[in-house]
Write a protein that holds these residues in place. Sequence first.
Motif, mmCIF file in Angstrom:
data_model
loop_
_atom_site.group_PDB
_atom_site.id
_atom_site.type_symbol
_atom_site.label_atom_id
_atom_site.label_comp_id
_atom_site.label_asym_id
_atom_site.label_seq_id
_atom_site.Cartn_x
_atom_site.Cartn_y
_atom_site.Cartn_z
ATOM 1 N N VAL A 37 0.836 -1.202 0.000
ATOM 2 C CA VAL A 37 0.000 0.000 0.000
ATOM 3 C C VAL A 37 0.875 1.258 0.000
ATOM 4 O O VAL A 37 0.641 2.203 -0.766
ATOM 5 N N LYS A 40 2.772 1.805 -3.359
ATOM 6 C CA LYS A 40 1.918 2.398 -4.387
ATOM 7 C C LYS A 40 1.629 3.862 -4.079
ATOM 8 O O LYS A 40 1.575 4.707 -4.988
ATOM 9 N N LEU A 41 1.475 4.179 -2.811
ATOM 10 C CA LEU A 41 1.262 5.565 -2.408
ATOM 11 C C LEU A 41 2.438 6.436 -2.827
ATOM 12 O O LEU A 41 2.262 7.544 -3.353
ATOM 13 N N HIS A 44 2.228 7.438 -6.449
ATOM 14 C CA HIS A 44 1.295 8.549 -6.688
ATOM 15 C C HIS A 44 1.914 9.876 -6.252
ATOM 16 O O HIS A 44 1.838 10.878 -6.981
ATOM 17 N N SER A 52 -5.156 10.731 -6.883
ATOM 18 C CA SER A 52 -5.013 9.273 -6.911
ATOM 19 C C SER A 52 -4.517 8.743 -5.573
ATOM 20 O O SER A 52 -4.917 7.659 -5.134
ATOM 21 N N HIS A 56 -6.520 5.979 -3.398
ATOM 22 C CA HIS A 56 -5.786 4.769 -3.008
ATOM 23 C C HIS A 56 -5.893 4.543 -1.503
ATOM 24 O O HIS A 56 -6.209 3.419 -1.047
ATOM 25 N N TYR A 59 -9.490 3.622 -0.355
ATOM 26 C CA TYR A 59 -9.829 2.235 -0.694
ATOM 27 C C TYR A 59 -9.266 1.284 0.365
ATOM 28 O O TYR A 59 -9.983 0.406 0.871
ATOM 29 N N TRP A 60 -7.984 1.463 0.699
ATOM 30 C CA TRP A 60 -7.364 0.537 1.646
ATOM 31 C C TRP A 60 -7.822 0.777 3.078
ATOM 32 O O TRP A 60 -7.797 -0.142 3.906
#
Length: 278
Positions: A37, A40-41, A44, A52, A56, A59-60
């Motif tokens: 997580v 991916k952060l 962005h 985004s 993100h 969502y998590w």
Amino acid sequence: MDKEQMDFTDYTDPICPFCTDQFKKQAPVHPIPISRVLEKLDEHLGRNDYDSAEKHLLYWLGEAEDGRDKHGMLTIENELMGLYRKTNRKEPALDSLNKAVALIDELGIGQSAAAGTTYTNAATVYKAFSMPEKSMELFEKAIDIYEKTLSPDDSRLGGLYNNLGLTLTDLKRFDEAKAYYNKAIDVMKQNRYGELEIAITYLNLADLATAQFGAEESEKIVDEYIEKAYELLNKDYLPRNGYYAFVCEKCAPIFGYYGRFLYNKELSDRAREIYERN
């Protein structure tokens, strides 16, 4: 007539001894993949794509809530309060702050490094939205925890000292602020690529000197701080990644404020080029 003190049993509903609900097992916790997580952060944020990043994280956060993963929820709320602070969104920042602090109590980890990080992040949010007294309360909690649980060269300690200096400056406790800024520099000198944080601290020292002594009287020392910060940001060995771009973007207008318009433009252009490349 004075009201009688309530007994503990007045606060609780009676439990039927024949009811089996109290013995049912709770659903298992399903942890979210925190490392993935956050990776991916970073992607962005490396593109300066805050929309985004927020989607993100939300969502998590939902996945962590569904999976009863309170440690995961704490991590996400910490990231959200930082994101909302950067994008100047006060209400959602304070909402994430309150949820994160509540999770510290729910998890019973009030003396852990994770609690220290949460208090530091929350205090920084309060400072950003002009609430220095509340900020100071949480910074004091964070110091107590960090100085007991972290090594003296831990970068988190350097970040805490730097951000605490900002709040102390707002409270006009200038000598204390300067002492903590210098402690931040000492810590970050021991960290790889700590030059970026040291550059930020030098710019904070410039602001401190201006606030304490006035623009004219502080001009000489401010010039020294400004040049030191600029020199550090231009070290060739610093990785030109998303975080470097963020620091350049953050520092650029401060150089402009102090009349270094070419520095301002150069760092702004550098940040934009990195974001576009990412």
